[in-house]
Motif scaffolding. Structure first.
Motif, PDB file in Angstrom:
ATOM      1  N   PRO A  25       3.492  -3.146  -3.108  1.00 24.24           N
ATOM      2  CA  PRO A  25       2.022  -2.690  -2.289  1.00 24.24           C
ATOM      3  C   PRO A  25       1.545  -1.908  -3.994  1.00 24.24           C
ATOM      4  O   PRO A  25       0.167  -1.777  -4.280  1.00 24.24           O
ATOM      5  N   ALA A  26       2.079  -0.803  -5.209  1.00 28.73           N
ATOM      6  CA  ALA A  26       1.981  -0.569  -5.791  1.00 28.73           C
ATOM      7  C   ALA A  26       0.701  -2.216  -7.236  1.00 28.73           C
ATOM      8  O   ALA A  26      -0.388  -1.757  -7.153  1.00 28.73           O
ATOM      9  N   LEU A  27       1.756  -2.939  -6.911  1.00 32.85           N
ATOM     10  CA  LEU A  27       0.619  -3.977  -7.828  1.00 32.85           C
ATOM     11  C   LEU A  27      -0.399  -5.140  -6.850  1.00 32.85           C
ATOM     12  O   LEU A  27      -0.968  -4.546  -7.543  1.00 32.85           O
ATOM     13  N   ALA A  28      -0.322  -4.781  -5.551  1.00 28.84           N
ATOM     14  CA  ALA A  28      -1.386  -5.268  -5.007  1.00 28.84           C
ATOM     15  C   ALA A  28      -2.660  -4.688  -5.142  1.00 28.84           C
ATOM     16  O   ALA A  28      -3.444  -4.623  -5.762  1.00 28.84           O
ATOM     17  N   LYS A  29      -1.983  -3.279  -5.459  1.00 21.73           N
ATOM     18  CA  LYS A  29      -3.340  -2.275  -5.438  1.00 21.73           C
ATOM     19  C   LYS A  29      -3.980  -2.462  -6.775  1.00 21.73           C
ATOM     20  O   LYS A  29      -5.320  -2.479  -7.362  1.00 21.73           O
ATOM     21  N   ALA A  30      -3.122  -2.460  -8.234  1.00 18.54           N
ATOM     22  CA  ALA A  30      -3.521  -3.107  -8.973  1.00 18.54           C
ATOM     23  C   ALA A  30      -3.902  -4.290  -9.455  1.00 18.54           C
ATOM     24  O   ALA A  30      -4.635  -4.173 -10.285  1.00 18.54           O
ATOM     25  N   SER A  31      -3.566  -4.987  -8.845  1.00 22.87           N
ATOM     26  CA  SER A  31      -4.321  -6.112  -8.507  1.00 22.87           C
ATOM     27  C   SER A  31      -5.629  -6.182  -8.297  1.00 22.87           C
ATOM     28  O   SER A  31      -6.421  -7.117  -8.599  1.00 22.87           O
ATOM     29  N   ARG A  32      -6.212  -5.600  -7.402  1.00 23.93           N
ATOM     30  CA  ARG A  32      -7.438  -5.167  -6.994  1.00 23.93           C
ATOM     31  C   ARG A  32      -8.209  -4.848  -7.570  1.00 23.93           C
ATOM     32  O   ARG A  32      -9.652  -4.800  -7.701  1.00 23.93           O
ATOM     33  N   SER A  33      -8.381  -3.759  -9.003  1.00 27.30           N
ATOM     34  CA  SER A  33      -8.610  -3.726  -9.376  1.00 27.30           C
ATOM     35  C   SER A  33      -8.892  -4.002 -10.535  1.00 27.30           C
ATOM     36  O   SER A  33      -9.624  -4.060 -11.695  1.00 27.30           O
ATOM     37  N   VAL A  34      -8.450  -5.209 -10.614  1.00 25.82           N
ATOM     38  CA  VAL A  34      -8.634  -6.442 -11.911  1.00 25.82           C
ATOM     39  C   VAL A  34      -9.904  -6.745 -11.665  1.00 25.82           C
ATOM     40  O   VAL A  34      -9.889  -7.319 -11.078  1.00 25.82           O
ATOM     41  N   ALA A  35     -10.839  -6.687 -12.564  1.00 28.95           N
ATOM     42  CA  ALA A  35     -12.115  -7.614 -13.361  1.00 28.95           C
ATOM     43  C   ALA A  35     -12.736  -7.961 -12.135  1.00 28.95           C
ATOM     44  O   ALA A  35     -12.809  -6.761 -11.072  1.00 28.95           O
ATOM     45  N   SER A  36     -12.928  -9.226 -11.769  1.00 29.90           N
ATOM     46  CA  SER A  36     -13.710  -9.878 -10.888  1.00 29.90           C
ATOM     47  C   SER A  36     -13.247 -11.377  -9.595  1.00 29.90           C
ATOM     48  O   SER A  36     -12.260 -11.084 -10.318  1.00 29.90           O
ATOM     49  N   PRO A  37     -13.621 -11.645  -8.492  1.00 30.96           N
ATOM     50  CA  PRO A  37     -12.482 -12.031  -8.169  1.00 30.96           C
ATOM     51  C   PRO A  37     -13.109 -13.501  -8.781  1.00 30.96           C
ATOM     52  O   PRO A  37     -11.532 -13.619  -8.254  1.00 30.96           O
ATOM     53  N   GLN A  38     -13.885 -14.162  -9.156  1.00 34.02           N
ATOM     54  CA  GLN A  38     -13.173 -15.072 -10.248  1.00 34.02           C
ATOM     55  C   GLN A  38     -12.114 -15.246 -10.905  1.00 34.02           C
ATOM     56  O   GLN A  38     -10.930 -16.085 -10.875  1.00 34.02           O
ATOM     57  N   ILE A  39     -11.365 -14.153 -12.081  1.00 34.87           N
ATOM     58  CA  ILE A  39     -10.513 -13.601 -12.276  1.00 34.87           C
ATOM     59  C   ILE A  39      -9.378 -13.416 -11.739  1.00 34.87           C
ATOM     60  O   ILE A  39      -8.532 -14.065 -11.979  1.00 34.87           O
ATOM     61  N   ARG A  40      -9.565 -12.771 -10.672  1.00 34.03           N
ATOM     62  CA  ARG A  40      -8.178 -12.368  -9.664  1.00 34.03           C
ATOM     63  C   ARG A  40      -7.755 -13.687  -9.308  1.00 34.03           C
ATOM     64  O   ARG A  40      -7.074 -14.097  -8.688  1.00 34.03           O
ATOM     65  N   ASN A  41      -8.512 -14.519  -9.010  1.00 36.48           N
ATOM     66  CA  ASN A  41      -8.401 -15.996  -8.392  1.00 36.48           C
ATOM     67  C   ASN A  41      -7.508 -16.874  -9.734  1.00 36.48           C
ATOM     68  O   ASN A  41      -7.019 -17.792  -9.264  1.00 36.48           O
ATOM     69  N   ARG A  42      -8.008 -16.607 -10.797  1.00 34.89           N
ATOM     70  CA  ARG A  42      -6.954 -17.405 -11.859  1.00 34.89           C
ATOM     71  C   ARG A  42      -6.152 -16.581 -12.413  1.00 34.89           C
ATOM     72  O   ARG A  42      -5.226 -17.016 -13.704  1.00 34.89           O
ATOM     73  N   GLY A  43      -6.515 -15.297 -12.573  1.00 31.14           N
ATOM     74  CA  GLY A  43      -5.282 -14.353 -13.933  1.00 31.14           C
ATOM     75  C   GLY A  43      -3.889 -14.193 -12.618  1.00 31.14           C
ATOM     76  O   GLY A  43      -4.130 -14.435 -11.661  1.00 31.14           O
ATOM     77  N   THR A  44      -3.170 -13.866 -13.663  1.00 31.83           N
ATOM     78  CA  THR A  44      -1.562 -14.038 -13.041  1.00 31.83           C
ATOM     79  C   THR A  44      -0.995 -12.997 -13.761  1.00 31.83           C
ATOM     80  O   THR A  44      -0.893 -12.636 -15.434  1.00 31.83           O
ATOM     81  N   VAL A  45       0.100 -12.371 -13.318  1.00 25.09           N
ATOM     82  CA  VAL A  45       1.444 -11.205 -13.302  1.00 25.09           C
ATOM     83  C   VAL A  45       1.899 -11.890 -14.872  1.00 25.09           C
ATOM     84  O   VAL A  45       1.353 -11.014 -15.754  1.00 25.09           O
ATOM     85  N   GLY A  46       2.501 -13.240 -14.955  1.00 26.76           N
ATOM     86  CA  GLY A  46       2.927 -13.674 -15.593  1.00 26.76           C
ATOM     87  C   GLY A  46       2.531 -13.526 -17.040  1.00 26.76           C
ATOM     88  O   GLY A  46       2.675 -13.499 -18.526  1.00 26.76           O
ATOM     89  N   GLY A  47       0.770 -13.725 -16.415  1.00 26.21           N
ATOM     90  CA  GLY A  47      -0.014 -13.623 -18.129  1.00 26.21           C
ATOM     91  C   GLY A  47      -0.260 -12.747 -18.328  1.00 26.21           C
ATOM     92  O   GLY A  47       0.160 -12.666 -20.108  1.00 26.21           O
TER      93      GLY A  47
END
Length: 289
Positions: A84-106
């Protein structure tokens, strides 16, 4: 600059062993920016986009295995119940385009103190899996960040996965920036309540040279929290928790905010996250809404 494009993990590990200065690239949301602005010029790039194992996710014993190449969008859409916390944090990452490409590993590889994924990984006691031609090893994320942009990963290793514990209580993430989207955090905070172990986890972003925990705040709240009934803590307890979170920070003054403001914001976010968590705890909620 040499460009290497392995199709299997074994080939990628061999390439990293032969070229320890090579930079891995998957989504490219950070690496390509650095290249475009000539802030980085590595001798080689290792493209990991064709390696299926890195894009896989699912149960791994009592944990969830998240491949290092799984994008934020997938975390949001498919792992809100398990992380849950990681999903909430993921929602705050930049734009939809960046969220489609960006990764936790990166995000982990870049090791920025402002990385959006880091506070939630710290709060939930996640584990980073590293691999090389020498074998695989697992490092608790709480031991992964060593100093500014320096991690426990060796030059010949790749981040292959993150292992996320099954949630046993509410998890929260909050972030403050200069606007609502497309912004680097001025500071951020994650909180996880573990009802089974009666333990508290925290994570602070943009609050020091590395992502941080507020260990004194964790110990204080674990002792004060009503684990049996989830009764709301006293105003004094909530205030003290916020103070201890702010005290754990080691912020600086920069163009995004002052050290004083960051400490104040962390105290406010900690109090709010605790309030949200108490409400969810009474309801038995763990899933990201």
């Amino acid at each position: 600059m040499e460009f290497l494009s392995p199709s299997t993990l074994e080939e990628a590990l061999e390439a990293k062993s032969a070229h320890p200065d090579a930079v891995p690239i998957m989504g490219g949301t950070d690496v390509m920016v650095e290249l475009n602005f000539d802030k980085r010029r590595p001798p080689a790039l290792i493209d990991l986009a064709r390696i299926p194992e890195l894009a896989e996710y699912g149960p791994d014993g009592d944990r969830t295995r998240l491949g290092a190449g799984v994008p934020y969008t997938t975390v949001i859409e498919h792992l809100s119940g398990r992380a849950p916390a990681l999903a909430k944090a993921s929602r705050s990452v930049a734009s939809p385009q960046i969220r489609n490409r960006g990764t936790v590993g990166g995000n982990l590889a870049g090791a920025s103190p402002a990385g959006d994924a880091h506070p939630s990984l710290l709060a939930t006691d996640a584990t980073v899996e590293l691999a090389s031609v020498r074998g695989r090893r697992r490092v608790p994320v709480r031991e992964f960040f060593l100093s500014l942009r320096k991690t426990a990963r060796s030059d010949d290793e790749l981040i292959t996965a993150v292992l996320l514990p099954e949630p046993s209580g509410p998890q929260q993430f909050a972030k403050i920036g200069t606007r609502n989207a497309m912004v680097i955090a001025v500071t951020s905070f994650a909180l996880a309540l573990d009802g089974e172990r009666r333990a508290v986890g925290t994570g602070l972003g943009s609050a020091g040279p590395t992502p941080l925990r507020a260990e004194a705040a964790e110990e204080f709240l674990a002792q004060e929290f009503d684990w049996e009934g989830g009764r709301s803590p006293s105003e004094a307890t909530v205030r003290r928790f916020g103070e201890l979170v702010a005290a754990a920070a080691r912020p600086i003054d920069d163009q995004r905010g002052s050290a004083e403001y960051r400490r104040h914001a962390l105290a406010v976010m900690a109090r709010r996250a605790l309030s949200w968590s108490v409400t969810d705890y009474r309801k038995g909620v763990t899933r990201c809404a």
